[in-house]
Design an enzyme around this catalytic site. Structure first.
Site, PDB file in Angstrom:
ATOM      1  N   ASP A   1       5.399   0.608  11.949  1.00  0.00           N
ATOM      2  CA  ASP A   1       4.165  -0.041  11.479  1.00  0.00           C
ATOM      3  C   ASP A   1       4.071  -1.509  11.895  1.00  0.00           C
ATOM      4  OD1 ASP A   1       3.319   2.304  10.382  1.00  0.00           O
ATOM      5  OD2 ASP A   1       3.621   1.730   8.291  1.00  0.00           O
TER       6      ASP A   1
ATOM      7  N   VAL B   1       9.263   6.805  16.663  1.00  0.00           N
ATOM      8  CA  VAL B   1       8.855   7.519  15.446  1.00  0.00           C
ATOM      9  C   VAL B   1       7.622   8.392  15.686  1.00  0.00           C
ATOM     10  CG1 VAL B   1       8.195   7.270  13.011  1.00  0.00           C
ATOM     11  CG2 VAL B   1       9.885   5.706  14.004  1.00  0.00           C
TER      12      VAL B   1
ATOM     13  N   CYS C   1      -3.943  13.152  14.287  1.00  0.00           N
ATOM     14  CA  CYS C   1      -4.171  11.750  13.960  1.00  0.00           C
ATOM     15  C   CYS C   1      -3.980  10.922  15.226  1.00  0.00           C
ATOM     16  CB  CYS C   1      -3.211  11.414  12.837  1.00  0.00           C
ATOM     17  SG  CYS C   1      -2.453   9.846  12.824  1.00  0.00           S
TER      18      CYS C   1
ATOM     19  N   LYS D   1       0.841  -1.214   0.000  1.00  0.00           N
ATOM     20  CA  LYS D   1       0.000   0.000   0.000  1.00  0.00           C
ATOM     21  C   LYS D   1       0.873   1.260   0.000  1.00  0.00           C
ATOM     22  CE  LYS D   1      -1.434   1.670   4.093  1.00  0.00           C
ATOM     23  NZ  LYS D   1      -1.172   3.087   4.360  1.00  0.00           N
ATOM     24  N   ASN D   2       1.916   1.264   0.828  1.00  0.00           N
ATOM     25  CA  ASN D   2       2.715   2.487   0.969  1.00  0.00           C
ATOM     26  C   ASN D   2       3.624   2.752  -0.223  1.00  0.00           C
ATOM     27  OD1 ASN D   2       1.476   3.010   3.345  1.00  0.00           O
ATOM     28  ND2 ASN D   2       3.240   2.608   4.662  1.00  0.00           N
TER      29      ASN D   2
ATOM     30  N   ARG E   1      -4.409  10.616   5.147  1.00  0.00           N
ATOM     31  CA  ARG E   1      -3.372  11.652   5.203  1.00  0.00           C
ATOM     32  C   ARG E   1      -2.453  11.604   3.984  1.00  0.00           C
ATOM     33  NH1 ARG E   1      -2.457  13.795   9.924  1.00  0.00           N
ATOM     34  NH2 ARG E   1      -0.345  14.289   9.297  1.00  0.00           N
TER      35      ARG E   1
ATOM     36  N   ARG F   1      -8.265  -0.293   5.366  1.00  0.00           N
ATOM     37  CA  ARG F   1      -7.474   0.726   4.678  1.00  0.00           C
ATOM     38  C   ARG F   1      -6.163   0.133   4.155  1.00  0.00           C
ATOM     39  NH1 ARG F   1      -5.826   4.769   8.199  1.00  0.00           N
ATOM     40  NH2 ARG F   1      -4.812   5.426   6.304  1.00  0.00           N
TER      41      ARG F   1
ATOM     42  N   ARG G   1       1.786  14.471  13.670  1.00  0.00           N
ATOM     43  CA  ARG G   1       2.091  14.252  12.254  1.00  0.00           C
ATOM     44  C   ARG G   1       2.000  15.501  11.377  1.00  0.00           C
ATOM     45  NH1 ARG G   1      -0.207   8.601  10.253  1.00  0.00           N
ATOM     46  NH2 ARG G   1       1.562   8.810   8.848  1.00  0.00           N
TER      47      ARG G   1
END
Ligand code: UD1
Length: 428
Positions: A303, A325, A115, A22-23, A91, A395, A120
């Protein structure tokens, strides 16, 4: 809002195929704004990718999807505005900012708000674009950017931002002269985007290192590209095997993109085997507690933090998971406690004392990866776990229940009525 109902306790065994990342898909699709006929394959069927497709259509692009192929042409744009209604659900919509500005000389993008996992900001995206010569203002909740022509320059990023690096790299492709992005993020998804841009005529060197040099060209043309496998999805299925005491093999992946995760799984006593394009985990006994610190790539990915906290909840001994992070990425901890997990949060550290068993409970997802952590805990727990608000999961995970069922999970989706996309708030 749909929920996922899991009857836990079954060791998961078997093989599952990785979906496209996805990213990587999101910036690659956004980059088609830079022009030409593009066909992208291995595109995952997830809500965020659909949202990016809708955004490109709103901008005037033609977007055609057939299976996992998406064909896009953005040579005739009708608008340069990314509206609030879409940006608030995802986002990563901010990824259209760089290419819109570079190609059309202007862009109006709703400013992503707060968020669930932290504040962010996008200040580094904006500072970099300003250094390239853009005039930027915030008006009525929108970023307004304008530039007759972007000009190459040296940009130092105060933090290695993934989407920020992608936005700047895309913008620099058609800027005049040479742009050097220092302290760039090094994630594999950035390398994938760079490879796609280079196929289209861009001149980029150094993607995957912390200095990326882009020599601007007049225009980009189209190209075909296959998206890399989703390393976070792969890691999630490996932990599904580990947390249930099973044996799971993920096919069609890039183990070299998962080094830090595989090292940590091995350190916890799990049997991990890698091939060129597959990786498997075998859990002979309970894993033992280990310390993990999230970092930008090639460090342990933030993640994968929620999934690791879930695994450590059933490990032998105590683990310390440090999140460096994002500032508030432990929302899943309260929910895991409802399942009997013994976790104490101290600032940016979660101290997890493993339990032999978790117990099923109704829990609520708060963001994409937190949802994955709760599903994993549910797979390991005794009894029934109902994870609500799974739109977060949709998502970013393609056919998750189906893939887990193939591995032997007792899992089903409970449809509990409509929840308009507009009411949802996206995170990562
Ligand atoms: C991307 C990923 C997300 C992942 C994250 C970190 C996508 C679509 N999303 O998000 O899944 O969790 O990387 O690996 O690829 N920061 C600033 N100013 C900025 C930009 C970032 O201070 O302008 C800070 C952030 O608050 C955060 C850190 O930099 O603390 C890293 O964020 P960043 O890499 O930008 O995350 P995203 O690109 O949004």
């Amino acid at each position: 809002m749909d929920s996922i109902v899991i009857t836990g306790g079954n060791p998961l065994c078997g093989e599952v195929r990785a979906s496209g990342a996805k990213n990587a898909a999101l910036p690659i699709l956004a980059s088609t704004i830079l022009g030409g006929d593009c066909t992208v394959s291995n595109v995952p069927h997830v809500v965020d990718v659909r949202t990016m497709g809708r955004l490109l259509e709103i901008l005037g692009a033609s977007v055609k999807q057939e299976g996992d192929h998406v064909s896009i042409n953005a040579d005739r744009l009708l608008s340069t505005e990314a509206p609030y209604e879409l940006v608030k659900t995802m986002r990563a919509s901010v990824l259209v900012l760089g290419p819109l500005l570079a190609r059309w000389g202007e862009a109006t993008v709703s400013l992503p708000g707060g968020c669930a996992i932290g504040s962010r900001p996008v200040n580094l995206h904006l500072a970099g674009l300003a250094k390239l010569g853009a005039e930027i203002s915030i008006e009525h909740g929108y970023i307004k950017a304008k530039a007759q022509k972007l000009r190459g320059t040296r940009i130092y990023c105060d933090a290695p931002t993934v989407t920020g690096t992608e936005n700047l790299m895309m913008a620099a492709c058609v800027a005049e002269g040479i742009t050097v992005i220092e302290n760039a993020a090094k994630e594999p998804e950035i390398v994938d985007l760079a490879e796609f841009l280079v196929k289209r005529g861009a001149r980029i060197v150094g993607a995957g290192t912390d200095i990326i040099t882009v020599e601007g060209v007049a225009a980009l043309h189209g190209a075909d590209h296959r998206i890399i496998p989703d390393r976070i999805e792969v890691g999630t299925y490996l932990i599904a095997g580990a947390i249930t005491g099973g044996e799971v093999r993920v096919e069609g992946c890039r183990p070299d993109h998962l080094e830090a995760v595989l090292i940590k799984l091995r350190e916890s006593g799990l049997d991990v085997a890698e091939d060129r394009d597959s990786v498997s985990v075998k859990a002979g006994r309970r894993p033992h507690g280990i310390d993990v610190r999230t970092c930008p790539y090639p460090g342990f990915p933030t993640d994968m933090q929620a999934q690791m906290v879930a695994l450590m909840s059933v490990a032998q001994g105590t683990s310390v998971i440090t999140e460096t992070v994002f500032e508030s990425r432990f929302i899943h901890v309260e929910e895991l406690r409802r399942m009997g997990a013994n976790i104490r949060v101290e600032g940016n550290r979660a101290v997890v004392t493993g339990r032999e068993r978790l117990t099923g409970a109704p829990v609520m997802a708060s963001d994409l990866r937190a949802s994955a952590g709760l599903v994993l805990a549910g797979l390991a727990a005794e009894g029934v776990t109902e994870v609500s608000r799974v739109y977060h999961l949709d998502r970013g995970y393609e056919r998750m229940e189906e893939k887990l069922r193939c591995l032997g999970a007792v899992i089903e989706r409970k449809k509990t009525g409509m929840d308009g996309v507009g009411a949802r708030k996206g995170t990562c």
